[in-house]
Design an enzyme around this catalytic site. Structure first.
Site, PDB file in Angstrom:
ATOM      1  N   SER A  22     -12.207 -35.907  12.534  1.00 48.11           N
ATOM      2  CA  SER A  22     -10.759 -36.081  12.673  1.00 48.11           C
ATOM      3  C   SER A  22     -10.145 -36.284  11.294  1.00 48.11           C
ATOM      4  O   SER A  22     -10.758 -36.907  10.424  1.00 48.11           O
ATOM      5  CB  SER A  22     -10.505 -37.305  13.559  1.00 48.11           C
ATOM      6  OG  SER A  22      -9.205 -37.272  14.078  1.00 48.11           O
ATOM      7  N   PRO A  23      -8.936 -35.754  11.063  1.00 45.64           N
ATOM      8  CA  PRO A  23      -8.329 -35.920   9.742  1.00 45.64           C
ATOM      9  C   PRO A  23      -8.240 -37.391   9.356  1.00 45.64           C
ATOM     10  O   PRO A  23      -7.833 -38.228  10.162  1.00 45.64           O
ATOM     11  CB  PRO A  23      -6.926 -35.327   9.929  1.00 45.64           C
ATOM     12  CG  PRO A  23      -7.058 -34.386  11.079  1.00 45.64           C
ATOM     13  CD  PRO A  23      -8.087 -34.978  11.985  1.00 45.64           C
ATOM     14  N   CYS A  25      -6.955 -39.687   5.999  1.00 45.16           N
ATOM     15  CA  CYS A  25      -6.416 -39.848   4.649  1.00 45.16           C
ATOM     16  C   CYS A  25      -7.390 -40.651   3.800  1.00 45.16           C
ATOM     17  O   CYS A  25      -7.895 -41.684   4.233  1.00 45.16           O
ATOM     18  CB  CYS A  25      -5.097 -40.608   4.702  1.00 45.16           C
ATOM     19  SG  CYS A  25      -3.750 -39.622   5.361  1.00 45.16           S
ATOM     20  N   ALA A  57      -4.655 -35.460   6.219  1.00 51.09           N
ATOM     21  CA  ALA A  57      -3.297 -34.925   6.197  1.00 51.09           C
ATOM     22  C   ALA A  57      -3.004 -34.445   4.776  1.00 51.09           C
ATOM     23  O   ALA A  57      -3.058 -35.228   3.828  1.00 51.09           O
ATOM     24  CB  ALA A  57      -2.308 -36.015   6.605  1.00 51.09           C
ATOM     25  N   GLN A  99      -5.563 -30.091   7.838  1.00 49.23           N
ATOM     26  CA  GLN A  99      -4.374 -30.588   8.532  1.00 49.23           C
ATOM     27  C   GLN A  99      -3.208 -30.566   7.548  1.00 49.23           C
ATOM     28  O   GLN A  99      -3.294 -31.172   6.478  1.00 49.23           O
ATOM     29  CB  GLN A  99      -4.597 -32.010   9.044  1.00 49.23           C
ATOM     30  CG  GLN A  99      -3.424 -32.515   9.873  1.00 49.23           C
ATOM     31  CD  GLN A  99      -3.554 -33.969  10.280  1.00 49.23           C
ATOM     32  OE1 GLN A  99      -3.724 -34.848   9.443  1.00 49.23           O
ATOM     33  NE2 GLN A  99      -3.457 -34.243  11.572  1.00 49.23           N
ATOM     34  N   TYR A 182       5.041 -39.012  11.879  1.00 45.68           N
ATOM     35  CA  TYR A 182       5.398 -38.281  10.656  1.00 45.68           C
ATOM     36  C   TYR A 182       6.508 -37.274  10.964  1.00 45.68           C
ATOM     37  O   TYR A 182       6.996 -37.209  12.090  1.00 45.68           O
ATOM     38  CB  TYR A 182       4.134 -37.676  10.013  1.00 45.68           C
ATOM     39  CG  TYR A 182       3.220 -38.788   9.543  1.00 45.68           C
ATOM     40  CD1 TYR A 182       3.660 -39.671   8.557  1.00 45.68           C
ATOM     41  CD2 TYR A 182       1.980 -39.010  10.120  1.00 45.68           C
ATOM     42  CE1 TYR A 182       2.869 -40.746   8.149  1.00 45.68           C
ATOM     43  CE2 TYR A 182       1.177 -40.088   9.719  1.00 45.68           C
ATOM     44  CZ  TYR A 182       1.640 -40.952   8.728  1.00 45.68           C
ATOM     45  OH  TYR A 182       0.878 -42.021   8.333  1.00 45.68           O
ATOM     46  N   ARG A 324     -13.358 -42.964  12.801  1.00 47.35           N
ATOM     47  CA  ARG A 324     -14.082 -44.109  12.231  1.00 47.35           C
ATOM     48  C   ARG A 324     -15.589 -44.047  12.452  1.00 47.35           C
ATOM     49  O   ARG A 324     -16.357 -44.455  11.576  1.00 47.35           O
ATOM     50  CB  ARG A 324     -13.502 -45.415  12.789  1.00 47.35           C
ATOM     51  CG  ARG A 324     -12.134 -45.729  12.195  1.00 47.35           C
ATOM     52  CD  ARG A 324     -11.420 -46.776  12.997  1.00 47.35           C
ATOM     53  NE  ARG A 324     -11.092 -46.295  14.339  1.00 47.35           N
ATOM     54  CZ  ARG A 324     -10.475 -47.025  15.265  1.00 47.35           C
ATOM     55  NH1 ARG A 324     -10.135 -48.266  14.992  1.00 47.35           N
ATOM     56  NH2 ARG A 324     -10.197 -46.516  16.441  1.00 47.35           N
TER      57      ARG A 324
HETATM   58  C1  LIG Z   1      -9.147 -43.917   7.283  1.00 45.44           C
HETATM   59  C2  LIG Z   1      -8.305 -43.200   8.301  1.00 45.44           C
HETATM   60  C3  LIG Z   1      -7.389 -42.244   7.899  1.00 45.44           C
HETATM   61  C4  LIG Z   1      -6.650 -41.507   8.835  1.00 45.44           C
HETATM   62  N1  LIG Z   1      -5.857 -40.471   8.420  1.00 45.44           N
HETATM   63  C5  LIG Z   1      -5.333 -39.608   9.321  1.00 45.44           C
HETATM   64  C6  LIG Z   1      -4.733 -38.395   8.928  1.00 45.44           C
HETATM   65  O1  LIG Z   1      -4.705 -38.038   7.749  1.00 45.44           O
HETATM   66  N2  LIG Z   1      -4.207 -37.587   9.880  1.00 45.44           N
HETATM   67  C7  LIG Z   1      -4.273 -37.919  11.220  1.00 45.44           C
HETATM   68  O2  LIG Z   1      -3.792 -37.154  12.040  1.00 45.44           O
HETATM   69  N3  LIG Z   1      -4.870 -39.045  11.617  1.00 45.44           N
HETATM   70  C8  LIG Z   1      -5.426 -39.875  10.719  1.00 45.44           C
HETATM   71  N4  LIG Z   1      -6.124 -40.976  11.133  1.00 45.44           N
HETATM   72  C9  LIG Z   1      -6.322 -41.182  12.578  1.00 45.44           C
HETATM   73  C10 LIG Z   1      -7.659 -40.561  13.020  1.00 45.44           C
HETATM   74  O3  LIG Z   1      -7.691 -39.174  12.805  1.00 45.44           O
HETATM   75  C11 LIG Z   1      -7.915 -40.863  14.514  1.00 45.44           C
HETATM   76  O4  LIG Z   1      -6.916 -40.259  15.282  1.00 45.44           O
HETATM   77  C12 LIG Z   1      -7.954 -42.370  14.802  1.00 45.44           C
HETATM   78  O5  LIG Z   1      -8.661 -43.080  13.800  1.00 45.44           O
HETATM   79  C13 LIG Z   1      -8.627 -42.653  16.152  1.00 45.44           C
HETATM   80  O6  LIG Z   1      -9.936 -42.136  16.182  1.00 45.44           O
HETATM   81  P1  LIG Z   1     -11.255 -43.078  16.004  1.00 45.44           P
HETATM   82  O7  LIG Z   1     -11.176 -44.128  17.087  1.00 45.44           O
HETATM   83  O8  LIG Z   1     -12.415 -42.124  16.199  1.00 45.44           O
HETATM   84  O9  LIG Z   1     -11.206 -43.684  14.653  1.00 45.44           O
HETATM   85  C14 LIG Z   1      -6.820 -41.770  10.212  1.00 45.44           C
HETATM   86  C15 LIG Z   1      -7.708 -42.765  10.615  1.00 45.44           C
HETATM   87  C16 LIG Z   1      -8.473 -43.459   9.692  1.00 45.44           C
HETATM   88  C17 LIG Z   1      -9.474 -44.477  10.171  1.00 45.44           C
END
Ligand SMILES: Cc1cc2nc3c(=O)[nH]c(=O)nc-3n(C[C@H](O)[C@H](O)[C@H](O)COP(=O)(O)O)c2cc1C
Length: 368
Positions: A22-23, A25, A57, A99, A182, A324
């Protein structure tokens, strides 16, 4: 046979499995340029067996960055460092995705680990953000400048130009970020969009920019390659953007040639009350999939291989996005293959003697 570990084809592109990074940052760029951190971070997840590796992103304009350290693709100098990364990901048998994003009113903030909330003001090296209406995200954020029609057109063109560059950089999947509060989500949600022109008030007007951006990106992205859109299915606030609107938008995006909706939630309002728990957003992916007939990705507290496998087997989603859990364990896909008695995902030759915890190789082979 595991569905999670089986190949999945969209258009002419086959992913080696249904696990996507998943994207995320990293807030680690200078001038939007990818660097060694991004190579190792994304490269490790490709080595770990994820089938689809998304960048964070990636800002389509400099003022569309969440922080000054965001990755970007608003100029040609930003292509080559990304090329190095897509080459490595591809060499591992994974598919590189990007993304594309604009932060709108949530731009010009601090990196999260600094622990400082709100906007960085222009006097402190930040900038004044733009948005659909001059409504701040919260009292600590600067109110954005309400975008003119010319600025809206510039943003659409910036997405197109960034998509061109992404293609040159070697990406095979492009995802339009229209979630998490966003810019595009700010236009979708009545909480942040109070415009009176053709981009505001009724549903048709609020979805206009997301449709225009997506259509323009679809037009430059090759026919044989897929386009994804990430949506927040709900603002988790009464009178905010909601799941039925998400389904209606997904149908419209499908008609434009979008291949998959990456279904997340939240991000527009600080008043959102989000009932988190394992797979807490998956029901939205299932709803979008069932009611709009488009493929979906699901994300959010998915941590166990069998949990992911069950989501796919019960047809709630087509791809599993992990964030994560892949930070905790880049090799999660290879372990999942073990756990699910999988499809014999291949560990890199260099790591093969580590392969399975369940069937370790003979100790005498470890004496080189
Ligand atoms: C360090 C970090 C950076 C993130 N950056 C982005 C991002 O750039 N674009 C986005 O759509 N979601 C971003 N997210 C959200 C994740 O893509 C994801 O939707 C969210 O963490 C839930 O998934 P998980 O439970 O597997 O962590 C970010 C999450 C984390 C932990």
């Amino acid at each position: 046979m595991s569905l999670l570990l089986a190949p999945y084809t969209l258009r002419h592109l086959t992913l080696p499995n249904r696990i996507a990074v998943s994207p995320m940052c990293q807030y680690s760029s200078v001038d939007g340029l990818a660097n060694d951190w991004h190579l190792v971070h994304l490269g490790s997840r490709a080595v770990g067996g994820a089938g689809l590796v998304f960048t964070e992103a990636t800002a389509v304009t400099a003022d569309g960055r969440i922080t000054a350290q965001d990755l970007g693709l608003w100029n040609d100098a930003q292509i080559a460092p990304l090329q190095r990364i897509t080459r490595f990901i591809t060499a591992q048998g994974a598919v590189p995705g990007i993304q594309l994003a604009h932060a709108g009113r949530k731009a010009s903030t601090y990196r999260p680990w600094l622990g400082k909330q709100g906007s960085i003001k222009p006097a402190d090296g930040g900038w004044t953000p733009i948005g659909p209406s001059s409504i701040a995200f919260d009292p600590q954020h600067t109110a954005p400048i309400e975008m003119t029609k010319a600025q809206i057109d510039e943003v659409i063109q910036a997405f197109v130009d960034a998509a061109h560059r992404a293609l040159n950089a070697g990406f095979k999947v492009v995802e339009v970020h229209a979630a998490h509060g966003y810019l595009l989500h700010q236009f979708l949600s009545p909480l942040s969009n109070q415009r009176r022109d053709e981009y505001g008030s009724c549903f048709e007007n609020r979805i206009r920019l997301t449709l225009q951006v997506t259509e323009a990106v679809r037009n430059v992205w090759p026919e044989e390659l897929p386009v994804f859109v990430r949506l927040s299915a709900t603002d988790w606030v009464e009178d905010g953007w909601n799941p039925d609107e998400t389904v209606a938008l997904a149908k419209r995006l499908r008609a434009l040639g979008v291949d998959l909706i990456d279904v997340s939630s939240g991000g527009t309002s600080v008043n959102a009350e989000i009932p988190t728990g394992p797979g807490y957003q998956t029901r939205f992916a299932a709803k979008v999939r069932e009611e709009s007939g488009i493929a979906t990705g699901t994300v959010g507290m998915i941590t166990e291989p069998m949990q992911a496998e069950t989501i796919l087997r019960t047809a709630q989603a087509d791809i599993i996005f992990l964030a994560r859990e892949l930070l905790r364990d880049p090799y999660w896909p290879l372990h999942a293959d073990d756990d699910l008695g999988g499809n014999k995902a291949t560990w890199p030759a260099q790591y093969q003697r580590a392969t399975s915890r369940a069937n370790p190789i003979h100790e005498s082979d470890l004496r080189d």
